[in-house]
Motif scaffolding. Sequence first.
Motif, short mmCIF file in Angstrom:
data_model
loop_
_atom_site.label_atom_id
_atom_site.label_comp_id
_atom_site.label_asym_id
_atom_site.label_seq_id
_atom_site.Cartn_x
_atom_site.Cartn_y
_atom_site.Cartn_z
N LEU A 66 -64.39 88.81 62.37
CA LEU A 66 -63.90 87.92 63.09
C LEU A 66 -62.27 88.19 63.72
CD1 LEU A 66 -64.62 84.97 60.37
CD2 LEU A 66 -65.40 85.37 62.54
N LEU A 67 -61.65 89.04 62.98
CA LEU A 67 -60.46 89.38 63.43
C LEU A 67 -60.75 90.24 64.89
CD1 LEU A 67 -58.26 90.35 60.41
CD2 LEU A 67 -57.62 88.43 62.00
N ALA A 68 -61.62 91.01 64.89
CA ALA A 68 -61.84 91.59 66.14
C ALA A 68 -62.38 90.69 67.16
CB ALA A 68 -63.07 92.75 65.95
N ALA A 69 -63.15 89.60 66.93
CA ALA A 69 -63.45 88.92 67.99
C ALA A 69 -62.39 88.04 68.37
CB ALA A 69 -64.69 87.97 67.48
N LEU A 70 -61.67 87.33 67.35
CA LEU A 70 -60.35 86.82 67.86
C LEU A 70 -59.45 87.44 68.38
CD1 LEU A 70 -60.21 84.46 64.58
CD2 LEU A 70 -60.98 83.72 66.80
N ALA A 71 -59.28 88.84 68.07
CA ALA A 71 -58.34 89.43 68.95
C ALA A 71 -58.78 89.78 70.40
CB ALA A 71 -58.25 90.76 68.33
N TYR A 72 -59.71 90.02 70.60
CA TYR A 72 -60.48 90.03 71.98
C TYR A 72 -60.23 88.67 72.63
CZ TYR A 72 -63.33 91.36 75.59
OH TYR A 72 -63.96 91.51 77.01
N PHE A 73 -60.33 87.55 72.03
CA PHE A 73 -60.19 86.16 72.58
C PHE A 73 -58.79 86.07 73.10
CE2 PHE A 73 -59.38 81.81 71.42
CZ PHE A 73 -59.71 81.15 72.64
N VAL A 74 -57.74 86.52 72.33
CA VAL A 74 -56.50 86.36 72.42
C VAL A 74 -55.75 87.33 73.51
CG1 VAL A 74 -56.22 85.05 70.32
CG2 VAL A 74 -55.51 87.26 70.81
N MET A 75 -56.57 88.53 73.74
CA MET A 75 -55.84 89.33 74.72
C MET A 75 -56.06 88.84 76.20
SD MET A 75 -57.56 92.99 73.12
CE MET A 75 -57.92 93.39 74.75
N PRO A 76 -54.93 88.71 77.07
CA PRO A 76 -55.21 88.27 78.16
C PRO A 76 -55.83 89.08 79.34
CG PRO A 76 -52.81 88.93 77.75
CD PRO A 76 -53.78 89.19 76.59
N PHE A 77 -55.69 90.49 78.74
CA PHE A 77 -56.49 91.61 79.83
C PHE A 77 -57.64 92.02 79.02
CE2 PHE A 77 -52.30 91.05 81.42
CZ PHE A 77 -52.51 90.61 82.71
N ASP A 78 -58.94 91.77 79.25
CA ASP A 78 -60.00 92.15 78.60
C ASP A 78 -60.83 92.62 79.78
OD1 ASP A 78 -60.89 89.45 79.04
OD2 ASP A 78 -60.51 88.79 77.31
#
Length: 129
Positions: A66-78
């Motif tokens: 979940l932290l991996a997915a949520l960190a990806y979600f909050v990253m402005p540049f993915d």
Amino acid sequence: MDKKTIDKILKPESEETQKSRAAKVRATFWKTVRKAAGHIPFMEDVVASYYCAFDPQTPTRVRGILLAALAYFVMPFDLIPDMLAVIGFTDDIAVLTIAISAVRAHITDAHYQAARKILEKNPIETPKK
């Protein structure tokens, strides 16, 4: 986005990496939720996942996913920058959908109740078209 890329994103990492991800998520989650409103149709699941990720009762492996997915979600540049209006959140949706599906059994009624409570208390405005 292919399965190999998503698997790489969701791979649980070291405890140090998870702490770093947790700090990023805590710092920017609610701002990103407001920005993503109207683009992610399952926001209650996303917010419940946030509560699950920070619940000490949640197994470490589940928290890592979940932290991996949520960190990806909050990253402005993915892979697809979130600044690109409608399509900017498509990669986030794919990652979040797979992560939530993989750990759904650990997202409890209490996590959903907390999500509903915060979403009702602070309604998220949808973007104007």
